[in-house]
Design a protein around this motif. Structure first.
Motif, PDB file in Angstrom:
ATOM      1  N   LYS A  83       0.831  -1.205   0.000  1.00  0.00           N
ATOM      2  CA  LYS A  83       0.000   0.000   0.000  1.00  0.00           C
ATOM      3  C   LYS A  83       0.867   1.257   0.000  1.00  0.00           C
ATOM      4  O   LYS A  83       0.562   2.234  -0.702  1.00  0.00           O
ATOM      5  CB  LYS A  83      -0.929  -0.007   1.219  1.00  0.00           C
ATOM      6  N   ILE A  84       1.932   1.238   0.794  1.00  0.00           N
ATOM      7  CA  ILE A  84       2.849   2.392   0.807  1.00  0.00           C
ATOM      8  C   ILE A  84       3.479   2.585  -0.570  1.00  0.00           C
ATOM      9  O   ILE A  84       3.593   3.711  -1.071  1.00  0.00           O
ATOM     10  CB  ILE A  84       3.926   2.193   1.887  1.00  0.00           C
ATOM     11  N   GLU A  85       3.884   1.494  -1.180  1.00  0.00           N
ATOM     12  CA  GLU A  85       4.470   1.563  -2.518  1.00  0.00           C
ATOM     13  C   GLU A  85       3.481   2.139  -3.522  1.00  0.00           C
ATOM     14  O   GLU A  85       3.820   2.991  -4.350  1.00  0.00           O
ATOM     15  CB  GLU A  85       4.927   0.159  -2.924  1.00  0.00           C
ATOM     16  N   LYS A  86       2.248   1.683  -3.466  1.00  0.00           N
ATOM     17  CA  LYS A  86       1.229   2.154  -4.407  1.00  0.00           C
ATOM     18  C   LYS A  86       0.936   3.634  -4.216  1.00  0.00           C
ATOM     19  O   LYS A  86       0.687   4.362  -5.182  1.00  0.00           O
ATOM     20  CB  LYS A  86      -0.046   1.331  -4.225  1.00  0.00           C
ATOM     21  N   LEU A  87       0.968   4.100  -2.968  1.00  0.00           N
ATOM     22  CA  LEU A  87       0.655   5.496  -2.686  1.00  0.00           C
ATOM     23  C   LEU A  87       1.783   6.435  -3.100  1.00  0.00           C
ATOM     24  O   LEU A  87       1.527   7.531  -3.624  1.00  0.00           O
ATOM     25  CB  LEU A  87       0.347   5.662  -1.193  1.00  0.00           C
ATOM     26  N   PHE A  88       3.025   6.031  -2.914  1.00  0.00           N
ATOM     27  CA  PHE A  88       4.146   6.963  -3.045  1.00  0.00           C
ATOM     28  C   PHE A  88       4.989   6.763  -4.302  1.00  0.00           C
ATOM     29  O   PHE A  88       5.909   7.549  -4.532  1.00  0.00           O
ATOM     30  CB  PHE A  88       5.066   6.855  -1.825  1.00  0.00           C
ATOM     31  N   THR A  89       4.714   5.746  -5.106  1.00  0.00           N
ATOM     32  CA  THR A  89       5.618   5.480  -6.222  1.00  0.00           C
ATOM     33  C   THR A  89       5.658   6.628  -7.226  1.00  0.00           C
ATOM     34  O   THR A  89       6.740   7.053  -7.655  1.00  0.00           O
ATOM     35  CB  THR A  89       5.238   4.155  -6.916  1.00  0.00           C
ATOM     36  N   TYR A  90       4.504   7.178  -7.597  1.00  0.00           N
ATOM     37  CA  TYR A  90       4.492   8.268  -8.577  1.00  0.00           C
ATOM     38  C   TYR A  90       4.796   9.618  -7.927  1.00  0.00           C
ATOM     39  O   TYR A  90       5.310  10.525  -8.594  1.00  0.00           O
ATOM     40  CB  TYR A  90       3.144   8.297  -9.301  1.00  0.00           C
ATOM     41  N   ILE A  91       4.479   9.744  -6.638  1.00  0.00           N
ATOM     42  CA  ILE A  91       4.920  10.938  -5.909  1.00  0.00           C
ATOM     43  C   ILE A  91       6.442  10.981  -5.868  1.00  0.00           C
ATOM     44  O   ILE A  91       7.055  12.029  -6.099  1.00  0.00           O
ATOM     45  CB  ILE A  91       4.336  10.943  -4.486  1.00  0.00           C
ATOM     46  N   ALA A  92       7.063   9.836  -5.589  1.00  0.00           N
ATOM     47  CA  ALA A  92       8.523   9.776  -5.560  1.00  0.00           C
ATOM     48  C   ALA A  92       9.117  10.071  -6.926  1.00  0.00           C
ATOM     49  O   ALA A  92      10.142  10.753  -7.037  1.00  0.00           O
ATOM     50  CB  ALA A  92       8.970   8.399  -5.072  1.00  0.00           C
ATOM     51  N   LEU A  93       8.480   9.578  -7.993  1.00  0.00           N
ATOM     52  CA  LEU A  93       8.990   9.840  -9.344  1.00  0.00           C
ATOM     53  C   LEU A  93       8.987  11.331  -9.651  1.00  0.00           C
ATOM     54  O   LEU A  93       9.997  11.881 -10.113  1.00  0.00           O
ATOM     55  CB  LEU A  93       8.137   9.088 -10.370  1.00  0.00           C
ATOM     56  N   SER A  94       7.869  11.997  -9.401  1.00  0.00           N
ATOM     57  CA  SER A  94       7.785  13.429  -9.693  1.00  0.00           C
ATOM     58  C   SER A  94       8.750  14.230  -8.836  1.00  0.00           C
ATOM     59  O   SER A  94       9.402  15.171  -9.319  1.00  0.00           O
ATOM     60  CB  SER A  94       6.351  13.920  -9.477  1.00  0.00           C
ATOM     61  N   GLN A  95       8.888  13.838  -7.565  1.00  0.00           N
ATOM     62  CA  GLN A  95       9.778  14.567  -6.673  1.00  0.00           C
ATOM     63  C   GLN A  95      11.248  14.382  -7.061  1.00  0.00           C
ATOM     64  O   GLN A  95      12.019  15.350  -7.074  1.00  0.00           O
ATOM     65  CB  GLN A  95       9.568  14.101  -5.234  1.00  0.00           C
ATOM     66  N   LEU A  96      11.633  13.177  -7.383  1.00  0.00           N
ATOM     67  CA  LEU A  96      13.041  12.934  -7.694  1.00  0.00           C
ATOM     68  C   LEU A  96      13.440  13.559  -9.027  1.00  0.00           C
ATOM     69  O   LEU A  96      14.557  14.076  -9.159  1.00  0.00           O
ATOM     70  CB  LEU A  96      13.312  11.429  -7.712  1.00  0.00           C
ATOM     71  N   VAL A  97      12.548  13.544 -10.007  1.00  0.00           N
ATOM     72  CA  VAL A  97      12.866  14.176 -11.289  1.00  0.00           C
ATOM     73  C   VAL A  97      13.003  15.686 -11.111  1.00  0.00           C
ATOM     74  O   VAL A  97      13.968  16.311 -11.584  1.00  0.00           O
ATOM     75  CB  VAL A  97      11.786  13.844 -12.333  1.00  0.00           C
ATOM     76  N   SER A  98      12.041  16.297 -10.431  1.00  0.00           N
ATOM     77  CA  SER A  98      12.096  17.747 -10.222  1.00  0.00           C
ATOM     78  C   SER A  98      13.271  18.135  -9.332  1.00  0.00           C
ATOM     79  O   SER A  98      13.929  19.160  -9.565  1.00  0.00           O
ATOM     80  CB  SER A  98      10.784  18.241  -9.607  1.00  0.00           C
ATOM     81  N   ASN A  99      13.565  17.311  -8.329  1.00  0.00           N
ATOM     82  CA  ASN A  99      14.672  17.635  -7.427  1.00  0.00           C
ATOM     83  C   ASN A  99      16.027  17.484  -8.112  1.00  0.00           C
ATOM     84  O   ASN A  99      16.978  18.193  -7.771  1.00  0.00           O
ATOM     85  CB  ASN A  99      14.624  16.735  -6.194  1.00  0.00           C
ATOM     86  N   THR A 100      16.134  16.581  -9.067  1.00  0.00           N
ATOM     87  CA  THR A 100      17.378  16.462  -9.834  1.00  0.00           C
ATOM     88  C   THR A 100      17.651  17.751 -10.613  1.00  0.00           C
ATOM     89  O   THR A 100      18.772  18.261 -10.631  1.00  0.00           O
ATOM     90  CB  THR A 100      17.305  15.271 -10.799  1.00  0.00           C
ATOM     91  N   VAL A 101      16.601  18.292 -11.217  1.00  0.00           N
ATOM     92  CA  VAL A 101      16.739  19.550 -11.952  1.00  0.00           C
ATOM     93  C   VAL A 101      17.022  20.698 -10.987  1.00  0.00           C
ATOM     94  O   VAL A 101      17.870  21.563 -11.250  1.00  0.00           O
ATOM     95  CB  VAL A 101      15.473  19.818 -12.782  1.00  0.00           C
ATOM     96  N   ASN A 102      16.327  20.710  -9.856  1.00  0.00           N
ATOM     97  CA  ASN A 102      16.498  21.804  -8.890  1.00  0.00           C
ATOM     98  C   ASN A 102      17.890  21.817  -8.280  1.00  0.00           C
ATOM     99  O   ASN A 102      18.488  22.887  -8.104  1.00  0.00           O
ATOM    100  CB  ASN A 102      15.443  21.694  -7.789  1.00  0.00           C
ATOM    101  N   THR A 103      18.400  20.642  -7.908  1.00  0.00           N
ATOM    102  CA  THR A 103      19.745  20.605  -7.332  1.00  0.00           C
ATOM    103  C   THR A 103      20.785  21.066  -8.347  1.00  0.00           C
ATOM    104  O   THR A 103      21.766  21.726  -7.978  1.00  0.00           O
ATOM    105  CB  THR A 103      20.077  19.178  -6.865  1.00  0.00           C
ATOM    106  N   CYS A 104      20.571  20.740  -9.606  1.00  0.00           N
ATOM    107  CA  CYS A 104      21.488  21.191 -10.655  1.00  0.00           C
ATOM    108  C   CYS A 104      21.464  22.719 -10.764  1.00  0.00           C
ATOM    109  O   CYS A 104      22.512  23.367 -10.749  1.00  0.00           O
ATOM    110  CB  CYS A 104      21.114  20.536 -11.974  1.00  0.00           C
TER     111      CYS A 104
END
Length: 291
Positions: free
Chosen positions: A154-175
């Motif tokens: 259930k945790i995986e189902k809830l956060f998998t796409y939230i994690a995807l959007s956050q990690l992609v945006s954070n990669t750009v932001n940290t750069c």
């Protein structure tokens, strides 16, 4: 799904409190409260610093004294009242709302992961302490393990796409933020301090968010190994064959681990964290070379 997860957490704390001989539920709850409070506070403080840097930047130049907090190209004049006040107030609310939302997602994930780890520790400790005296605990161990697997899914189902959007945006932001910080450090003008005020804490919080998401996946993998080790270290050789064979699926499933992915593409782990930081540093080097 979110309400189901919260209700499951509440039921676990009430139902298995009797087995909590080491008072892990209370200790985990206090630790979770302090850590989630720190996470939320760091997001809000970073938002304050970013806006403070924007305000300080406006004060260094009279011609930009009516500049917006966030750069925007609007189809109307924003330098005159009351348009300026309305736009700035809206930007302020949106910026704080975004910081609060992102902080809430991160804090919720951290809280759920700690709860899952606490329940695994209670299950393994209870089985280790009482198993030699009571073989019926083996059945409880297997049923409880199935419940934990369902909760992790259930945790995986809830956060998998939230994690995807956050990690992609954070990669750009940290750069981008790292690029600005490097330029500000090498800049001798008075604007460098304002940029550093805006960027440093913001950059730290972004890296912290990436680390928490990746740490959650690594934490689940470690706890899954704990279940397998507990099942193997039991006195299974003293059991009847029909009983000991029940542990084989448990050990095999624990080797697979609990998966926490970003967008179903890859598992989150500390290795993923180092990869994300390396990619951000590479992009930042390219920007510095082009600059």
């Amino acid at each position: 799904l979110f309400c189901d997860i919260l209700s499951t957490m509440e039921e676990d704390c009430q139902k298995y409190a009797i087995m909590d001989i080491n008072n892990l539920i209370t200790k985990t709850g206090l630790f979770s409260f302090y850590m989630t409070s720190m996470i939320m506070s760091s997001y809000l403080v970073s938002a304050v610093c970013y806006l403070a840097g924007a305000i300080a930047f406006q004060g260094t130049n009279d011609s930009m004294s009516r500049e917006l907090l966030l750069k925007m190209d609007l189809p109307f004049e924003t330098s005159k009242s009351p348009n300026y006040e309305l736009v700035v107030t809206t930007q302020f609310i949106i910026h704080f709302s975004a910081a609060l939302a992102f902080g809430t997602f991160t804090a919720l994930l951290f809280m759920m992961i700690l709860h899952l780890g606490c329940q695994i520790d209670i299950m393994c400790q209870n089985l280790t302490d009482v198993f030699p005296k009571n073989e019926n605990k083996l059945k409880f161990f297997i049923i409880r393990y199935q419940e934990i697997i369902t909760f992790a899914e259930k945790i995986e189902k809830l956060f998998t796409y939230i994690a995807l959007s956050q990690l992609v945006s954070n990669t750009v932001n940290t750069c981008c933020e790292g690029f600005l910080i490097v330029l500000a450090v090498n800049d001798e003008s008075g604007l460098a301090i304002d940029i550093l005020i805006k960027s440093i804490l913001f950059y730290i919080v972004i890296c912290l968010e990436v680390f928490i998401y990746c740490f959650a996946g690594e934490y689940l993998r470690t706890k899954s190994q704990l279940i397998g080790d507990t099942a193997y270290n039991m006195l299974w050789y003293d059991l009847r064959p029909n009983k000991s064979r029940l542990l084989i699926p448990v050990i095999l499933r624990s080797q697979k681990g609990f998966t926490l992915t970003f967008g179903k593409f890859s598992n989150l782990s500390l290795e993923s964290f180092t990869g994300i930081m390396k990619v951000s540093a590479s992009y930042m080097s390219v920007l510095l070379a082009l600059y």
